[in-house]
Design an enzyme around this catalytic site. Structure first.
Site, PDB file in Angstrom:
ATOM      1  CG  ASP A 197      31.173  58.866  16.914  1.00 46.89           C
ATOM      2  OD1 ASP A 197      30.868  58.619  15.874  1.00 46.89           O
ATOM      3  OD2 ASP A 197      31.322  58.073  17.952  1.00 46.89           O
TER       4      ASP A 197
ATOM      5  CD  GLU B 123      27.515  58.818  13.601  1.00 47.87           C
ATOM      6  OE1 GLU B 123      27.697  57.973  12.700  1.00 47.87           O
ATOM      7  OE2 GLU B 123      28.056  58.745  14.609  1.00 47.87           O
TER       8      GLU B 123
END
Length: 678
Positions: free
Chosen positions: A342, A380
């Site tokens: 993330d 990401e």
């Protein structure tokens, strides 16, 4: 691997203890625990051991002597079990300066858990507020569970697979997947790791080959977070997803996935912690070594590049060690096959917060770990201040979530002007972002193509709402993105929607999924999209632990035709490895317009192409609101495989070189190669 057996020797001198490994380790031969804690600026460390019932008064405590219990910046000690035979839990008090402008937030009144604890314990009186406000939090703190001798887990005889052209990623939330009664999972297993095991036959029927689990690291049950993106412990599985033993049940799930031929990836959050901003709770990292764990400015304010209050100082050796040990733990002891990081742009930040896209140490170290443990790494590649999608991200061999694919496909399918060239680029594998040389050579499978994910509209809501409807989140609809590139097909939401609007929505869903399955790269979609699950227009339900986010399995029967379409397209892609290649399509693809060459004019909304491989595929795409007559420009012998405007999947041999493609639809033709006999 077993934490109690992976340590052959601890260089311990009586009760001084040894330098490593980090955390608490049970030494079977010595019948003792070795404890280590890194803190560069602490002036004192006290180890606390607690029994099974009293979480206020430790039954044993040891104030570490820096002259014998410290080496370099590591505090350590050895505690024989006979000194505290009833001990079950442990924690620390850490003394040091309070000077936020230089990164010191020591508070000796707080009980702190070990960052390397593999299981956390929440006392009945646990309080986030007690950790946040001044004063002691004894009896209300989070404790680590002392490691003990454990039986090795039986991983079975089935080695985990690594999928290539047939990789189809399915993102799901552990609780939300089976929390409803209509999930068919027995009551005590709903919303758990064991509940997921019961749904593996469904996943096999659908055809997906990779499950990507939204965060399963232990998070704060009092923080108001449903998604799990506010990590407390980077080693402990979340107890809320367990019936009894989270570690054992997670391993059971991992083994079951592997036996079913399904890879398991974890969505992991190393870019920040649940301690939040300066007003947040002091649970662990902040009180142990704030400067080493977090980025801050010269006034003592945390850099909030994550939007979650703090940002991990991932360039610091201490933070890097934490991440690497965590990845190693989940790979070797928990059976994880890959990690989706993330807000991974945080990995490209130097110790002062500046960007380093050339050679950040943590990206190199994680790449080495992936080679060592045969892991898939997915980034990401952005945070609030740095968008590093594609070649800018320093993990050169990593896969990346391709948000540009998402945006371009959404724009084209809804009918935006001037998107034909962008559609070609995304279908081809996004070589503008992942260039095919010269210099660094990327592979098309590095783009993780997706239309929807947990973050934003689910697929049905993408075609049912023009605007986000996030009022339930408590932020007056100000949270969540307003740039959704969605189209409600002429009616906002479901209430009173005409039949023709509902029919068009189903067709648009099929268009999206067809293009996703036809694109070169690694496809991913969101759990429930295959039966039109809805979150009623909420595009940011991070705090909605209720039926808004729990999959409604009654929709599976209601929308069985959509499920069958997804199933068919997944099977279609997996059976044709020349779609998802390790290299770009290059000379094997020919691009066309409806008749003639590609029409790049702004008002053009049509595209065709022919892809040669084990068989030939001819694809005709019409995103306009009028029917368009396409001329098939590569010979004869074509069979229709898919027409998204039709209610049923019906294969048919074509007798004409012309095909009228209905408004807002995609048609896929196939031609088998001619067999030459001698």
């Amino acid at each position: 691997m077993n934490r109690t057996t992976q340590v052959r020797t601890v260089e311990a001198w009586n009760d001084e203890g040894g330098l490593g490994p980090p955390g608490a380790v049970w030494l079977e031969n010595e019948q003792a625990w070795n404890f280590t804690l890194y803190s560069r600026h602490a002036t004192g460390v006290t180890l606390l051991l607690y029994g099974a019932t009293n979480f206020v008064e430790p039954l044993f405590q040891l104030q570490l002597n820096p002259l014998k219990n410290k080496t370099a910046r590591v505090w350590h000690c050895l505690v024989p079990q006979q000194l505290a035979p009833a001990a079950r839990y442990y924690a620390y008090r850490v003394q040091g300066p309070w000077n936020p402008p230089v990164g010191h937030r020591f508070d000796a009144e707080k009980v702190l858990f070990d960052p390397y604890a593999e299981e956390l314990f929440f006392s009945p009186e646990f309080s986030r507020e007690a950790a946040r406000r001044p004063g002691r939090n004894d009896g209300r703190a989070i404790l680590g569970v002392l490691p003990r001798t454990e039986q090795p887990f039986d991983w079975g005889g089935t080695p985990p697979l690594r999928h290539t052209h047939d990789a189809v990623v399915y993102e799901l939330h552990v609780k939300g997947f089976t929390a409803r009664e209509n999930s068919g999972v027995v009551n005590d297993k709903r919303g758990t790791f064991l509940g997921l095991i019961e749904k593996i036959p469904y996943l096999k029927e659908l055809g997906i080959t990779v499950v990507e689990l939204m965060p399963v690291h232990q998070f704060d049950p009092q923080e108001g977070n449903y998604w799990g993106y506010m990590t407390l412990s980077f080693f402990a599985p979340h107890q809320g997803y367990a019936v009894r033993d989270a570690t054992a049940e997670f391993r059971q799930m991992a083994r079951a996935f592997h036996e079913a031929g399904i890879e398991m990836w974890l969505d992991v959050v190393y870019n920040h912690t649940s301690e939040g901003d300066e007003t947040g709770p002091t649970y662990s990292y902040r009180g142990i070594d704030d400067h080493s764990y977090y980025l801050s400015d010269t006034r003592g304010r945390y850099l909030n590049d994550t939007g979650c209050g703090n940002t991990t100082r991932c360039a610091h050796p201490l933070a890097r060690l934490l991440v690497l040990r965590s990845v190693q733990h989940w790979a070797t002891r928990m059976g994880v096959d890959g990690f989706r990081f993330d807000l991974a742009s945080v990995f490209a930040r130097n110790e002062d917060g500046s960007i380093n896209t050339e050679s950040p140490a943590i990206a190199t170290e994680l790449t080495a770990a992936a080679l060592m443990y045969d892991l898939r790494l997915v980034a990401e590649a952005w945070d609030i201040k740095a968008y590093l999608l594609g070649r800018s991200f320093p993990g050169l061999a990593w896969r990346q979530w391709n948000a540009q694919f998402r945006d371009d496909l959404r724009s084209f399918v809804k009918g935006d002007a001037g998107m034909v060239g962008a559609l070609m680029q995304r279908l081809y594998g996004s070589d503008d972002l992942f260039p095919d040389g010269p210099g660094d050579v990327y592979r098309p499978y590095q783009t993780v193509n997706y239309i929807t994910s947990h973050d934003g509209f689910c697929l049905y809501d993408l075609v049912a709402y023009n605007q986000k409807h996030n009022e339930a989140n408590g932020h007056e609809n100000s949270d969540g993105s307003s740039d959704n590139r969605s189209w409600n097909c002429g009616w906002e939401g479901d209430d009173g929607a005409p039949a023709e609007v509902l029919a068009l929505r189903r067709q648009q869903v099929k268009n999206f999924f067809t293009l996703l399955m036809l694109a070169n790269g690694t496809p991913m979609f969101c759990a429930g999209d295959e039966f039109l699950n809805t979150q009623r227009g909420n595009n940011n339900p991070y705090n909605q632990d209720n039926e808004m986010t729990w999959l409604d399995w009654s929709l599976l029967e209601k929308n069985r035709d959509i499920f069958r379409f997804f199933q068919h397209m997944i099977e279609f892609r997996k059976a044709r490895p020349w779609i998802g290649r390790s290299r770009y399509w290059r000379e094997d693809v020919h691009w066309y317009g409806a008749s003639g060459s590609v029409d790049f004019h702004a008002e053009s909304r049509t595209l065709a192409y022919c892809l040669h491989g084990g068989s030939d595929l001819y694809v005709m795409i019409n995103a306009s609101w009028e029917p368009v007559r396409f001329h098939i420009q590569e010979g004869k012998g074509w069979k229709r495989i898919v027409d998204t405007s039709r209610h049923r999947i019906e294969e048919e041999l074509l007798t004409s070189a012309n095909y009228e493609v209905a408004p807002r639809s995609v048609v896929v033709l196939e031609r088998k190669p001619v067999e030459v006999t001698r």
